[in-house]
Design a protein around this motif. Structure first.
Motif, short mmCIF file in Angstrom:
data_model
loop_
_atom_site.label_atom_id
_atom_site.label_comp_id
_atom_site.label_asym_id
_atom_site.label_seq_id
_atom_site.Cartn_x
_atom_site.Cartn_y
_atom_site.Cartn_z
N VAL A 25 0.85 -1.20 0.00
CA VAL A 25 0.00 0.00 0.00
C VAL A 25 0.88 1.24 0.00
O VAL A 25 0.63 2.21 -0.72
N THR A 28 2.19 2.10 -3.37
CA THR A 28 1.33 2.82 -4.31
C THR A 28 1.72 4.30 -4.36
O THR A 28 1.55 4.98 -5.35
N SER A 32 2.79 6.28 -7.71
CA SER A 32 2.09 7.48 -8.18
C SER A 32 3.05 8.66 -8.21
O SER A 32 2.92 9.55 -9.06
N LYS A 36 3.48 10.99 -11.39
CA LYS A 36 3.23 12.44 -11.29
C LYS A 36 4.45 13.23 -11.80
O LYS A 36 4.29 14.27 -12.44
N ARG A 73 -6.55 13.87 -11.95
CA ARG A 73 -6.53 13.65 -10.50
C ARG A 73 -6.04 14.91 -9.80
O ARG A 73 -6.63 15.38 -8.82
N GLY A 99 -3.10 10.15 4.56
CA GLY A 99 -2.40 9.30 3.58
C GLY A 99 -1.77 10.17 2.51
O GLY A 99 -1.89 9.90 1.32
N GLY A 101 1.24 10.65 1.56
CA GLY A 101 2.38 10.16 0.76
C GLY A 101 3.37 11.28 0.53
O GLY A 101 3.66 12.08 1.43
N ASP A 103 2.93 13.77 -1.51
CA ASP A 103 2.23 14.88 -2.16
C ASP A 103 2.95 16.20 -1.89
O ASP A 103 3.46 16.43 -0.79
N ASP A 128 0.66 10.18 7.36
CA ASP A 128 0.87 8.90 6.66
C ASP A 128 1.54 7.96 7.65
O ASP A 128 1.86 8.35 8.79
N VAL A 132 6.64 6.17 5.99
CA VAL A 132 6.49 7.03 4.80
C VAL A 132 6.87 8.46 5.19
O VAL A 132 7.60 9.16 4.47
N CYS A 160 1.46 8.36 11.49
CA CYS A 160 0.41 7.66 12.25
C CYS A 160 -0.42 6.80 11.31
O CYS A 160 -0.67 7.20 10.16
N ILE A 162 -3.79 5.88 10.17
CA ILE A 162 -5.05 6.63 10.31
C ILE A 162 -6.24 5.74 10.69
O ILE A 162 -7.34 6.25 10.92
N THR A 163 -6.02 4.44 10.79
CA THR A 163 -7.12 3.59 11.27
C THR A 163 -7.10 3.50 12.80
O THR A 163 -8.03 2.99 13.40
N GLU A 188 -6.64 11.36 -0.94
CA GLU A 188 -6.48 11.15 -2.39
C GLU A 188 -5.98 9.72 -2.61
O GLU A 188 -4.82 9.41 -2.34
N VAL A 190 -6.62 6.84 -0.92
CA VAL A 190 -6.09 6.33 0.34
C VAL A 190 -7.10 5.38 1.00
O VAL A 190 -6.79 4.21 1.28
C1 LIG Z 1 -1.73 5.95 -3.49
S1 LIG Z 1 -0.87 6.68 -2.20
C2 LIG Z 1 -1.50 8.32 -2.31
C3 LIG Z 1 -0.61 9.34 -1.74
C4 LIG Z 1 -1.12 10.77 -1.89
N1 LIG Z 1 -2.41 10.93 -1.26
C5 LIG Z 1 -1.18 11.13 -3.34
O1 LIG Z 1 -2.27 11.15 -3.89
O2 LIG Z 1 -0.13 11.35 -3.92
C6 LIG Z 1 -1.70 6.05 -0.75
C7 LIG Z 1 -1.09 6.54 0.52
O3 LIG Z 1 -1.96 6.22 1.61
C8 LIG Z 1 -1.16 5.84 2.70
N2 LIG Z 1 -1.96 5.02 3.63
C9 LIG Z 1 -2.73 3.95 3.31
N3 LIG Z 1 -3.28 3.44 4.42
C10 LIG Z 1 -2.87 4.21 5.47
C11 LIG Z 1 -3.10 4.17 6.86
N4 LIG Z 1 -3.85 3.22 7.39
N5 LIG Z 1 -2.51 5.11 7.61
C12 LIG Z 1 -1.74 6.07 7.07
N6 LIG Z 1 -1.49 6.15 5.74
C13 LIG Z 1 -2.04 5.23 4.94
C14 LIG Z 1 -0.03 5.05 2.04
O4 LIG Z 1 1.08 4.90 2.88
C15 LIG Z 1 0.26 5.89 0.81
O5 LIG Z 1 1.22 6.87 1.07
#
Ligand SMILES: C[S@@+](CC[C@H](N)C(=O)[O-])C[C@H]1O[C@@H](n2cnc3c(N)ncnc32)[C@H](O)[C@@H]1O
Length: 665
Positions: A25, A28, A32, A36, A73, A99, A101, A103, A128, A132, A160, A162-163, A188, A190
């Motif tokens: 995850v 991803t 991206s 980008k 996007r 989440g 990332g 960005d 995130d 990360v 952290c 986020i769940t 975005e 996430v």
């Molecule tokens: C596809 S990336 C998108 C990153 C950013 N939002 C963007 O659009 O460029 C998904 C992001 O969600 C974060 N993520 C997924 N589940 C998460 C969680 N439970 N807690 C924190 N971050 C999470 C991942 O680590 C990853 O950086």
């Protein structure tokens, strides 16, 4: 600046509970980020910072379709972000990107603000996983010009999961996040990776913690059609499955979910709607950046991603921010239920030859079909390329035999989106137009004749008006003599509105005095009682067209044929007159959220009906574009090839020919 509260080990045990693989995850984000970087490098939007977050990875050049996808996007999320910051003006506010990332929105805004300092009253938080965040912190620290933007400013990185809501709340409070301040929450791509029960709890918590909040979520929808299945499979293969999409498969069910979690004024728009809401000059700029010819997959990608916004305290926001407005351009097409009679079967074939799209084919009297060109599999290497081979196929019950013809001389070479028309008296096949790359169209007209296992090409020397190279046009044979060539597109996005007439007896080309009211390509044209019916198509603005036009038998008039209700706006379908006044349109692409596999058009009473095909449960769903189809002697339709380059999910080629049992109709 950075607050990494939780260890990586703790996260790993949690992965068992959330069902997805955390490293994947997180991966991803890396993926991206590279896409980008490639997108901004070509000039779709400006992002001078992202390249510093790729570490040692050299960012590869991605395909134009991927650039378009990342641009839309960016446009979607950026639109809400700018609107929020602009409208809040001098009020204290906070943006929390969940989440986030790698960005770079904060750095872009901070450096681009100029006189209008959008961030002056804003505190920007990015959350995130700790690992990360630690990597992002490392990249920030390594680049002085980015570090400068971050240091001592209104920017915090929070590590952290986020769940884990207690941890999340504590971390946010520890960084001075205030539940009473006007807040924009961004997620975005996430939440889609998180188990639904955790997302539900997160949404409920956020709706109750933030008194005055807007939430903006961008993610995938529509898992159940052909494109949706390819998308699902892709993320599954990457071990980062989309965990919410089957439970909340549509924009409507997503909106309901947010309302149930305590959000108000919840609205959504898919990326087709968003695209058409953008100023024309921006859309034109994007169209001018790279040769582009992946319209079908673009519209499909856009109908499979949406953005959702919702509010807490909507009365507070009513004078500050508008809810998302969804335009009506993607209403349902009006589909009836799956009809038992309309069964689709995959025909059996050992051959890989028919795994192609963008080809064309003709049917001979004895139900043999000759296929040429397209993009697909050429030989046993299974590598994908533009094709230059002619394949003769013959149905044998549910088996489908195919053989490659040996060419006696040079033909047009690899081609896509050309037209092939059979002259029944001579059994000659006339090949017109087509392209190699989207920068090279074919201007030469060819005749192809086949005998046994061989085929021979001849260049047609014609007189009269000049044929300008084009592809995605139509060629319709009328009265076994006249080839009517309509529309098409060419290099640099040019779209034709002209109609040409080629006489197959004296080989004279004539441009007709009538032309289409608006240029189009990828339409369907059929011979109907010595006139030509022209359905749908895609115009120069990339809008699918809904009209039906009729070119009179004497070719002097073009009339609009009105339908009630209006025909669905679609393109890239195939079609056949299957009885006196009934036409069957097969497949195609529209920007509706729900589109039918088949449209039955009644020319007598000017009505139509959408029908969905019933597939055997075990097969993967086909993509119903980029194919060719033929009405066979038994009244059934055989569809050959089809598929496309599905965004970053890879190329999908339909398995084998499809038999549509419509003989009972
Ligand atoms: C596809 S990336 C998108 C990153 C950013 N939002 C963007 O659009 O460029 C998904 C992001 O969600 C974060 N993520 C997924 N589940 C998460 C969680 N439970 N807690 C924190 N971050 C999470 C991942 O680590 C990853 O950086």
């Amino acid at each position: 600046m950075a607050k990494c509260e939780h260890s990586v080990n703790k996260m790993s045990s949690h992965s068992l509970k959330t069902g997805s693989s955390i490293p994947q995850v997180q991966g991803t984000n890396d993926n991206s980020t590279l896409s980008k970087v490639s997108t901004s490098r070509v000039g779709y939007y400006k992002d001078p910072y992202l390249k510093y977050f790729t570490g040692c990875h050299k960012s590869p050049n991605r395909a134009p379709l991927i650039h378009w996808g990342y641009w839309i996007r960016y446009s979607a999320v950026n639109k809400t972000l700018i609107e929020f910051l602009t409208n809040l003006g001098n009020k204290d506010n906070q943006v929390i990107s969940l989440g986030a990332g790698f960005d770079t929105a904060f750095f872009r805004l901070k450096s681009e603000c100029g006189n209008v300092d959008l961030l002056k009253k804003c505190h920007y938080y990015e959350v995130d996983y700790p690992s990360v965040v630690a990597r992002k912190q490392h990249f920030i620290d390594s680049v002085p010009k980015i570090k400068e933007l971050a240091i001592g400013s209104n920017y915090d990185l929070i590590g952290c999961d986020i769940t884990k809501l207690k941890d999340l709340e504590a971390s946010l409070k520890g960084a001075n996040v205030d539940g009473d301040t006007s807040t924009l929450l961004i997620a975005e791509v996430v939440l889609t990776y998180i188990q639904p029960k955790y997302v539900d709890k997160l949404l409920e918590w956020a709706a109750s913690f933030f008194g005055k909040a807007v939430i903006c979520v961008y993610e995938q929808i529509k898992p159940f059609d052909g494109f949706g299945q390819v998308m699902l499979k892709h993320f599954h293969t990457l071990s980062s499955p989309l965990l919410n999409i089957e439970m909340y498969s549509t924009s409507q069910s997503q909106c309901k979910r947010y309302e149930n979690a305590g959000w108000s004024e919840v609205n959504s728009c898919d990326m087709n709607q968003l695209y058409f809401s953008l100023p024309e000059e921006i859309r034109k700029h994007v169209m001018s950046l790279e040769p582009f010819d992946e319209y079908e997959e673009w519209h499909l990608k856009c109908s499979h991603y949406h953005m959702i916004t919702g509010f807490t305290s909507p009365q507070y926001w009513s004078s500050i921010m508008d809810p998302l407005s969804s335009s009506s351009n993607n209403d349902d097409e009006g589909i009836s239920d799956v009809l038992e009679e309309w069964r689709a079967l995959y025909l059996h074939t050992e051959s890989q030859h028919l795994k192609r799209y963008g080809h064309d084919s003709v049917r001979f009297e004895d139900d043999k079909v000759l296929v040429y060109g397209g993009f697909g599999i050429k030989d046993h290497s299974l590598a994908h390329c533009r094709l230059d081979n002619a394949i003769m196929i013959k149905s044998n019950g549910e088996d489908w035999e195919s053989k490659e013809l040996i060419a006696g001389n040079d033909g047009p070479g690899p081609l896509m989106y050309h037209s092939m028309t059979l002259l029944p008296k001579s059994n000659e096949v006339i090949l017109i137009g087509g392209r190699k790359s989207p920068k090279h169209s074919n201007e030469v007209l060819y005749s192809l004749s086949s005998c046994g296992t061989e085929c021979n090409w001849r260049i047609i020397q014609y007189k009269g008006d000049c044929f300008k190279g084009r592809w995605r046009h139509s060629t319709t044979l009328v009265n076994d003599r006249w080839l009517v060539i309509i529309g098409g597109c060419a290099v640099n996005g040019h779209v034709f509105s002209d109609i040409l007439l080629l006489d197959s007896i004296d080989w004279t080309m004539k441009k007709l005095p009538v032309s289409l009211p608006e240029g189009r390509h990828s339409h369907l044209a059929v011979n109907y009682k010595s006139s030509v019916l022209i359905f749908g198509g895609l115009n120069a603005d990339l809008s699918p067209v809904s009209t039906c036009l009729q070119l009179s038998e004497d070719k002097s008039h073009l009339m609009a044929v009105e339908f009630i209700p209006q025909l669905p706006a679609k393109y890239s379908m195939s079609g056949h007159i299957i009885s006196n006044d009934v036409l069957l349109m097969f497949g195609g692409v529209s920007i509706s959220q729900h589109q039918s596999d088949i449209v039955i058009v009644n020319m007598q009473n000017r009505t139509w009906q959408g029908v969905n095909l019933k597939y055997p449960p075990t097969i993967s769903l086909p993509l119903l574009h980029g194919h060719s189809s033929h009405l066979m002697d038994d009244g059934n339709v055989v569809c050959i090839g089809g598929g496309g380059n599905c965004f970053s999910f890879g190329t999908h080629l339909n398995e084998s020919p499809l038999l549509i049992q419509c003989s009972k109709f």
